[in-house]
Design a protein around this motif. Sequence first.
Motif, mmCIF file in Angstrom:
data_model
loop_
_atom_site.group_PDB
_atom_site.id
_atom_site.type_symbol
_atom_site.label_atom_id
_atom_site.label_comp_id
_atom_site.label_asym_id
_atom_site.label_seq_id
_atom_site.Cartn_x
_atom_site.Cartn_y
_atom_site.Cartn_z
ATOM 1 N N HIS A 106 -14.538 -3.832 -4.915
ATOM 2 C CA HIS A 106 -14.042 -3.280 -3.326
ATOM 3 C C HIS A 106 -13.452 -4.787 -2.688
ATOM 4 N N TRP B 160 -7.804 7.069 1.879
ATOM 5 C CA TRP B 160 -8.424 5.719 2.385
ATOM 6 C C TRP B 160 -8.224 5.781 3.778
ATOM 7 N N SER C 182 -11.472 6.500 4.889
ATOM 8 C CA SER C 182 -12.561 5.703 4.332
ATOM 9 C C SER C 182 -12.490 4.215 4.900
ATOM 10 N N CYS C 183 -11.318 4.009 5.484
ATOM 11 C CA CYS C 183 -11.198 2.549 6.073
ATOM 12 C C CYS C 183 -11.943 2.319 7.465
ATOM 13 N N TRP D 234 0.876 -1.087 -0.009
ATOM 14 C CA TRP D 234 0.059 -0.017 0.078
ATOM 15 C C TRP D 234 0.996 1.367 0.043
ATOM 16 N N TRP E 27 -7.642 -2.586 8.965
ATOM 17 C CA TRP E 27 -7.682 -1.268 9.744
ATOM 18 C C TRP E 27 -8.511 -1.713 11.037
ATOM 19 N N TYR F 24 -8.603 -3.664 2.978
ATOM 20 C CA TYR F 24 -8.069 -2.273 3.618
ATOM 21 C C TYR F 24 -8.816 -2.170 4.902
ATOM 22 N N ALA F 25 -10.246 -2.189 5.019
ATOM 23 C CA ALA F 25 -11.077 -1.769 6.063
ATOM 24 C C ALA F 25 -11.010 -2.931 7.049
ATOM 25 N N TYR G 249 -14.884 4.645 8.088
ATOM 26 C CA TYR G 249 -15.925 5.732 7.992
ATOM 27 C C TYR G 249 -17.137 5.226 8.602
ATOM 28 N N LEU H 91 -9.633 -4.011 -2.766
ATOM 29 C CA LEU H 91 -9.398 -2.878 -2.370
ATOM 30 C C LEU H 91 -9.798 -2.412 -0.720
ATOM 31 N N HIS H 92 -10.761 -1.538 -1.088
ATOM 32 C CA HIS H 92 -11.460 -0.998 0.135
ATOM 33 C C HIS H 92 -11.731 -2.048 1.447
#
Length: 331
Positions: free
Chosen positions: A147, A107, A110-111, A25, A158, A154-155, A113, A150-151
């Motif tokens: 997603h 991000w 956004s990780c 990342w 996190w 990572y979410a 939110y 990616l998102h």
Amino acid sequence: KGAEVRFLEAAGAGRARVTFRLRDWLFSRQRYWGEPFPIAFPTGPDGRPGPPMPLPEDQLPLTLPDVESYQPSGTTEGPLSAIESWVQCTLPDGRAARRETNTMPQWAGSCWYYLRFLDPENPGAPVDPEVERYWMPVDLYLGGAEHAVLHLLYARFWHKVLYDCGVVSTKEPFQRLVNQGLILGPVEHTAFRGEGGEGVSAQFVDEEREGGPVDRRSGVAVTAVRVSEAELVKKGDAFVLKAEPEVRVVSRAVKMSKSRGNVVNPDDVVRAVGADALRLYLMFLGPLEQVKPWSTTGVEGISRFLNRCWRLVALDGALAPAGTAPTPEQL
């Protein structure tokens, strides 16, 4: 699975291992927008920046400066490096320091939110523990398949860090994931012509041949020609040319892209038929998870249906506007 692993380990044929599928990342960006790093470099006796250290909590959150211009600095550093009034700061012990001028890639926000949505006005913590325990985990996450790598990845990463830190009470952030299907471009119809211009039915064409499509019966090259729906008629489960009913065409929808010229702008659709017609058309496309092609005639049909409903109920029917509230019988 556990028994199998234990058997393999006892036999000396294998061992358990955790494999992390987290991509490298690139987290530091040389640009203005994004979350500033709460990191400062104390100025040493020689005037040069010393080792990095985190900003004290009473200086958080660190926000971007409100400036009229955030043009590139002209160096390898980001635009923030040119805003000296923001870069230079003082640490609680009185030492001068210089803030980190790179920013996070957005991000970082956004990780997590979904946690901040639970308690957006909390000035002292990401989320109140009692609020987090009541609402988390998220029951349903609806998002595109892109997603997943990616998102969402990572979410989860996190969230697990926040779990280890004691900020959240659940190991996983989302209980269920549904990937909605992609809306493809309008269906494209392709006919094939031989060297003499004669039609070649699609079932006889090899489109994968190197050098272009060929008639697999003779090995002769054929030419692909785009045809409109007005030139076609449905025959069984396929389309054929009206002028040559024995010639079957290829009908397929592909992903929208500017290079292919098949992008449908939803703003144009809303202007033409209204947002209600667009929403209802999307709901009628079928199961949420499936991939579906766009059809302009389909959304126009929905628009006509809504107009008929309006005329039936509001203009011609018993519920025509009368300036008074409807009765229970009317409702």
